[in-house]
Every structure is written in structure tokens, then in C-alpha cells.
Design an enzyme around this catalytic site. Structure first.
Site, PDB file in Angstrom:
ATOM      1  N   ARG A  69      -2.933 -10.374   4.517  1.00 28.95           N
ATOM      2  CA  ARG A  69      -3.301 -10.478   3.099  1.00 28.95           C
ATOM      3  C   ARG A  69      -2.166  -9.847   2.310  1.00 28.95           C
ATOM      4  O   ARG A  69      -1.917  -8.653   2.452  1.00 28.95           O
ATOM      5  CB  ARG A  69      -4.616  -9.728   2.876  1.00 28.95           C
ATOM      6  CG  ARG A  69      -5.096  -9.695   1.447  1.00 28.95           C
ATOM      7  CD  ARG A  69      -6.366  -8.853   1.334  1.00 28.95           C
ATOM      8  NE  ARG A  69      -6.826  -8.809  -0.033  1.00 28.95           N
ATOM      9  CZ  ARG A  69      -6.343  -7.985  -0.960  1.00 28.95           C
ATOM     10  NH1 ARG A  69      -5.381  -7.148  -0.674  1.00 28.95           N
ATOM     11  NH2 ARG A  69      -6.838  -8.012  -2.196  1.00 28.95           N
TER      12      ARG A  69
ATOM     13  N   LYS B  60       0.823  -1.219   0.000  1.00 29.65           N
ATOM     14  CA  LYS B  60       0.000   0.000   0.000  1.00 29.65           C
ATOM     15  C   LYS B  60       0.851   1.260   0.000  1.00 29.65           C
ATOM     16  O   LYS B  60       2.025   1.239   0.348  1.00 29.65           O
ATOM     17  CB  LYS B  60      -0.989  -0.045   1.162  1.00 29.65           C
ATOM     18  CG  LYS B  60      -2.111  -1.042   0.844  1.00 29.65           C
ATOM     19  CD  LYS B  60      -3.245  -1.056   1.803  1.00 29.65           C
ATOM     20  CE  LYS B  60      -4.293  -2.054   1.274  1.00 29.65           C
ATOM     21  NZ  LYS B  60      -5.269  -2.431   2.296  1.00 29.65           N
TER      22      LYS B  60
HETATM   23  N1  PMM Z   1      -7.102  -4.282   0.766  1.00 29.22           N
HETATM   24  C1  PMM Z   1      -7.389  -4.353  -0.545  1.00 29.22           C
HETATM   25  C2  PMM Z   1      -8.314  -5.301  -1.020  1.00 29.22           C
HETATM   26  N2  PMM Z   1      -8.924  -6.157  -0.176  1.00 29.22           N
HETATM   27  N3  PMM Z   1      -9.268  -6.961   1.988  1.00 29.22           N
HETATM   28  C3  PMM Z   1      -9.024  -6.894   3.302  1.00 29.22           C
HETATM   29  N4  PMM Z   1      -9.647  -7.739   4.149  1.00 29.22           N
HETATM   30  N5  PMM Z   1      -8.131  -6.002   3.832  1.00 29.22           N
HETATM   31  C4  PMM Z   1      -7.473  -5.110   3.047  1.00 29.22           C
HETATM   32  O1  PMM Z   1      -6.709  -4.285   3.589  1.00 29.22           O
HETATM   33  C5  PMM Z   1      -7.722  -5.131   1.636  1.00 29.22           C
HETATM   34  C6  PMM Z   1      -8.651  -6.095   1.142  1.00 29.22           C
HETATM   35  C7  PMM Z   1      -6.714  -3.427  -1.516  1.00 29.22           C
HETATM   36  O2  PMM Z   1      -5.487  -3.897  -1.929  1.00 29.22           O
HETATM   37  P1  PMM Z   1      -5.156  -4.545  -3.405  1.00 29.22           P
HETATM   38  O3  PMM Z   1      -5.574  -3.508  -4.417  1.00 29.22           O
HETATM   39  O4  PMM Z   1      -3.700  -4.773  -3.347  1.00 29.22           O
HETATM   40  O5  PMM Z   1      -5.917  -5.813  -3.555  1.00 29.22           O
END
Ligand code: PMM
Length: 267
Positions: A244, A208
Site C-alpha cells: 500500500r 511512515k
Molecule cells: N496504514 C495506514 C492506513 N491504512 N492499511 C493497511 N492495510 N496497512 C497499513 O499499514 C495502513 C493502512 C496509515 O497510513 P496513511 O496515513 O499514509 O494512509
């Protein structure tokens, strides 16, 4: 042992891996690679949540994710489905997904709570204040840790009132979702406050922007992986249930170090 959820974004526009896994065979190969490197679950998503991303039609989201979920489940891979849509969640659970990871914690779709109750799926209640186009204006707090914990607690209570069993719930502070870097670091430094809710905690820090802000100017997104793995180790040390992440190998090493460190205490 802290669980690793390997990210599989089946989208054209996610900020760090957009477009790479739209081809089903490539997506499945990538998921298998992540499992081989130590992922416990694969988090499959078909809608980008990056700031400013447009919403995706539900039919398109399902066209992207459901065949991938089916194929991974057929191969014995454990799957979570990253969706804000109740219909997609229900279909993915029917296809064998064992966790619904809803970045809105059930707030984006009024049907979600019923799907969670009816299917008995595990459900990630992430802290969320609004869709990505309004996220920056919503990043206003007087006490970010207190407000995030209270807002998650409120959502958890609503789910329980609707008949969802608390044992099915996982909570997540939603790093970067209506939060700036300072907010994210405060939440990470006070994870114990979230853990006091008594529910498993999931952390999504991987790659992020707030990590990029620590690195030298001009660093590529992939260069955030090392710092992401350090966050995973520190979060594991605090006892979180899961992380994650995009880079599974680095995270596996980081979590193995955290586990060995914790093991050293008991010997
Ligand atoms: N962040 C993203 C997408 N899904 N789900 C959870 N549970 N927690 C998060 O912090 C989260 C998520 C966004 O990140 P990406 O674009 O790298 O998928």
C-alpha cells in the site's frame, strides 16, 4: 506479481497527503493518475489513522468516500475501502469496492465480521491493538514478531468461526500501529513468519515515520518515497501479495526490478 494499492486519503488531516484530495474531482484525477502509473487498486479512506488523530463521524466518513468509490468503480478502477466502520464497509462494497481494508482487522466495530461474511468481500486483517490515541502505550512487546503473528492468527480464527471463508482474507502486520521503528524492522525482517499463516500478506510502509528516522534530519515526507520503494522491492522479493503506497511510479519500478530479478532465476 505483487499488487500495488495506491493510497487515496480523502481526509483533511492524513500526515502525508491530508487535505489534497477532499475535492471529489481532484481525488478521481489523482486515482486515475495512480492507475496510469501502475496501481492495481485504489485504497480509498476517509478517516486519518495518524497517531493522535480524532475519530470521524460515520456520516462524514461516508460523505467523503462513497461518491469517490462510486465514481472510480464507474470508471472501471478496482477499489479497496480503508475503513473501521462496518456500515461504511457494507456501503462501499455495495458501490463496487472489492476489498475491505480495516486497520483494526474487524476489532473496532463488532458488526464488521458479519458484513465480511454476508458480503463475501475480501478483507484485510491488519494487526491492531487500539485506536490511535492509545497506540504508543500499546507498543509493548517481549517478542514483537511472535505476538503480532499470534494476534493476527487469533483474529483470523475468530473470523473463520463466524463463517468467513479463509480464501477471502489478507493479513497485514500493521507497521507503525502500536509499533516503534525497531518493531517495524523486525516484522519486515521476519515476514516469512507471517507468511507461514498461508494467507496473502499486505505491507503498508509507505512514508511512515520509521522510514523518516533513517533519512537525514529535516528531510520532507515526500523524500521518504525512494526508501518506501526499496521496502516494496524487498517485500516483493519475499513474496508478499501487495504493498500500500503513495508513490506509485517509484513502486512500479521497484516491483518491476524485483520481478525481473525473480524471472532471471528461472532462465
Ligand atoms: N496504514 C495506514 C492506513 N491504512 N492499511 C493497511 N492495510 N496497512 C497499513 O499499514 C495502513 C493502512 C496509515 O497510513 P496513511 O496515513 O499514509 O494512509
Amino acid at each position: 506479481m505483487t499488487q500495488i494499492l495506491g493510497v487515496l486519503n480523502v481526509t483533511p488531516d492524513s500526515f502525508s497527503d491530508g487535505g489534497r484530495w477532499l475535492d471529489r474531482a481532484a481525488a478521481v484525477r489523482h486515482a486515475e493518475g495512480m492507475v496510469a502509473r501502475g496501481a492495481d487498486l485504489i485504497d480509498v479512506g476517509g478517516e486519518s489513522t495518524r497517531p493522535g488523530a480524532p475519530r470521524v463521524a460515520i456520516s462524514e466518513e461516508q460523505r467523503r468516500v462513497l461518491p469517490v468509490v462510486r465514481e472510480l468503480v464507474d470508471r472501471g478502477i478496482r477499489v479497496s475501502i480503508d475503513t473501521m466502520n462496518a456500515d461504511t464497509a457494507a456501503a462501499a462494497v455495495a458501490a463496487g469496492a472489492e476489498i475491505v481494508n480495516d486497520v483494526s482487522g474487524g476489532r473496532a466495530d463488532p458488526e464488521m465480521d458479519d458484513v465480511v461474511r454476508e458480503t463475501g468481500t475480501r478483507f484485510v486483517v491488519m494487526h491492531w491493538r487500539g485506536h490511535s490515541e492509545s497506540m504508543n502505550e500499546l507498543a509493548r512487546y517481549r517478542d514483537v514478531v511472535g505476538e503480532v503473528v499470534r494476534e493476527i492468527e487469533y483474529r483470523v480464527a475468530e473470523l473463520i468461526v463466524k463463517g468467513v471463508s479463509p480464501e477471502r482474507l489478507i493479513v497485514d502486520p500493521g507497521l507503525g500501529f502500536a509499533k516503534n521503528g525497531d518493531h517495524n524492522w523486525r516484522l519486515l525482517a521476519h515476514l516469512d513468519r507471517l507468511q507461514r499463516l498461508g494467507l496473502p500478506v499486505l505491507i503498508g510502509a509507505s512514508r511512515k515515520r520509521f522510514i523518516g528516522e533513517l533519512l537525514p534530519a529535516g528531510a520532507q515526507v515526500g523524500e521518504r518515497d525512494f526508501a518506501s520503494a526499496v521496502i516494496a522491492a524487498l517485500a516483493a522479493h519475499e513474496g508478499v501479495w501487495g504493498v500500500r503506497v503513495h508513490d506509485v511510479s517509484g513502486t512500479r519500478a521497484a516491483l518491476d526490478v524485483a520481478a525481473a530479478w525473480a524471472g532471471g532465476r528461472t532462465r
